[in-house]
Scaffold this motif. Structure first.
Motif, mmCIF file in Angstrom:
data_model
loop_
_atom_site.group_PDB
_atom_site.id
_atom_site.type_symbol
_atom_site.label_atom_id
_atom_site.label_comp_id
_atom_site.label_asym_id
_atom_site.label_seq_id
_atom_site.Cartn_x
_atom_site.Cartn_y
_atom_site.Cartn_z
ATOM 1 N N PRO A 1 0.825 -1.191 0.000
ATOM 2 C CA PRO A 1 0.000 0.000 0.000
ATOM 3 C C PRO A 1 0.868 1.254 0.000
ATOM 4 C CG PRO A 1 -0.151 -1.145 2.109
ATOM 5 C CD PRO A 1 0.682 -1.986 1.208
ATOM 6 N N GLY A 2 0.322 2.322 -0.536
ATOM 7 C CA GLY A 2 1.036 3.587 -0.597
ATOM 8 C C GLY A 2 0.947 4.349 0.707
ATOM 9 N N HIS A 4 0.065 8.026 2.685
ATOM 10 C CA HIS A 4 -0.815 9.172 2.517
ATOM 11 C C HIS A 4 -0.559 10.156 3.649
ATOM 12 C CE1 HIS A 4 -2.720 6.522 -0.296
ATOM 13 N NE2 HIS A 4 -3.034 5.667 0.674
ATOM 14 N N PHE A 47 -0.286 11.723 -1.670
ATOM 15 C CA PHE A 47 -1.014 10.473 -1.907
ATOM 16 C C PHE A 47 -0.139 9.615 -2.804
ATOM 17 C CE2 PHE A 47 -3.855 7.919 -4.561
ATOM 18 C CZ PHE A 47 -4.561 7.231 -3.572
ATOM 19 N N SER A 48 0.187 8.431 -2.369
ATOM 20 C CA SER A 48 1.001 7.548 -3.201
ATOM 21 C C SER A 48 0.313 6.199 -3.342
ATOM 22 C CB SER A 48 2.397 7.388 -2.618
ATOM 23 O OG SER A 48 2.346 6.767 -1.365
ATOM 24 N N THR A 49 0.551 5.590 -4.481
ATOM 25 C CA THR A 49 -0.074 4.300 -4.783
ATOM 26 C C THR A 49 0.980 3.204 -4.740
ATOM 27 O OG1 THR A 49 0.340 4.379 -7.161
ATOM 28 C CG2 THR A 49 -1.641 5.498 -6.359
ATOM 29 N N PRO A 50 0.562 1.957 -4.685
ATOM 30 C CA PRO A 50 1.521 0.851 -4.736
ATOM 31 C C PRO A 50 2.246 0.785 -6.083
ATOM 32 C CG PRO A 50 -0.645 0.072 -4.030
ATOM 33 C CD PRO A 50 -0.797 1.491 -4.445
ATOM 34 N N PHE A 51 1.787 1.520 -7.077
ATOM 35 C CA PHE A 51 2.385 1.489 -8.419
ATOM 36 C C PHE A 51 3.418 2.597 -8.595
ATOM 37 C CE2 PHE A 51 -2.049 0.074 -8.639
ATOM 38 C CZ PHE A 51 -1.825 -1.275 -8.877
ATOM 39 N N HIS A 52 3.932 3.139 -7.485
ATOM 40 C CA HIS A 52 4.987 4.156 -7.470
ATOM 41 C C HIS A 52 4.557 5.471 -8.109
ATOM 42 C CE1 HIS A 52 7.690 1.058 -6.057
ATOM 43 N NE2 HIS A 52 7.301 0.294 -7.056
ATOM 44 N N GLN A 91 6.307 9.596 -11.028
ATOM 45 C CA GLN A 91 6.105 8.186 -11.370
ATOM 46 C C GLN A 91 7.464 7.517 -11.466
ATOM 47 O OE1 GLN A 91 3.107 6.176 -12.243
ATOM 48 N NE2 GLN A 91 4.717 4.702 -11.838
#
Length: 183
Positions: A1-2, A4, A47-52, A91
């Motif tokens: 998970p990212g 936040h 906010f960051s996502t697991p997809f970097h 990204q």
């Protein structure tokens, strides 16, 4: 998970007998500000996502009012934008490359206490590619003001340069192999 992060701060500042430095005919001149009320909100978020993919925002919204007893009462305080924001998207690709886009926005500001001279809103776009092949080396290639927009500094009103290109090399000398001393 990212990861936040969110922060919101409300502020109000009442000033009496302040001095502003205003630009007039390319000279900075002091201006007595009998009183002002500035209130607003600052917002910071990540906010960051697991997809970097990372989205960051740093914004300020404020209402300024000149409360002087002179004819400028009720006008906006010079050189202060009502809204400013830096929005950044990053990204990471293949663990070695990062692409980054930044939008830098400032709403219009007034140059003078009478609010007659207006500096228009500024929309600036910046881009960056980062290559990070290891722990001790990093290279950035960046373009600031991609659209080659004419804009002026909000406090001095001097024109900034148009499109700019940068190459930055960074190294950490502490991570380089150490030379063995001979006995």
């Amino acid at each position: 998970p990212g990861r936040h992060y969110l922060e919101c701060v409300f502020f109000q500042n009442r000033t009496t007998d302040g001095i502003l430095y205003l630009n007039s005919a390319q000279f900075m001149k002091p201006f007595n500000l009998d009183g002002a009320v500035i209130s607003g909100m600052e917002f910071n978020g990540t906010f960051s996502t697991p997809f970097h993919l990372v989205l960051e925002n740093h914004s300020t919204w404020q209402i300024t009012e000149n409360t002087s007893v002179l004819s400028y009462r009720g006008n906006k305080v010079p050189n202060e934008p009502e809204f400013s924001s830096i929005l950044q998207f990053s990204q990471e690709l293949l663990r070695r490359f990062t692409l980054q886009y930044t939008l830098d926005f400032k709403s219009k500001v007034y140059r003078d206490p009478a609010n007659l001279q207006e500096n228009p809103p500024q929309w600036l776009h910046h881009g960056l590619v980062r290559w990070n092949p290891g722990k001790s080396f990093q290279m950035d290639i960046a373009v600031k003001n991609i659209a080659d927009t004419f804009y002026e500094a909000p406090y001095s009103f001097y024109p900034y340069p148009g499109r700019q290109f940068f190459i930055t090399l960074r190294t950490n000398l502490n991570t380089l192999p150490k030379k063995e001393e001979s006995p």
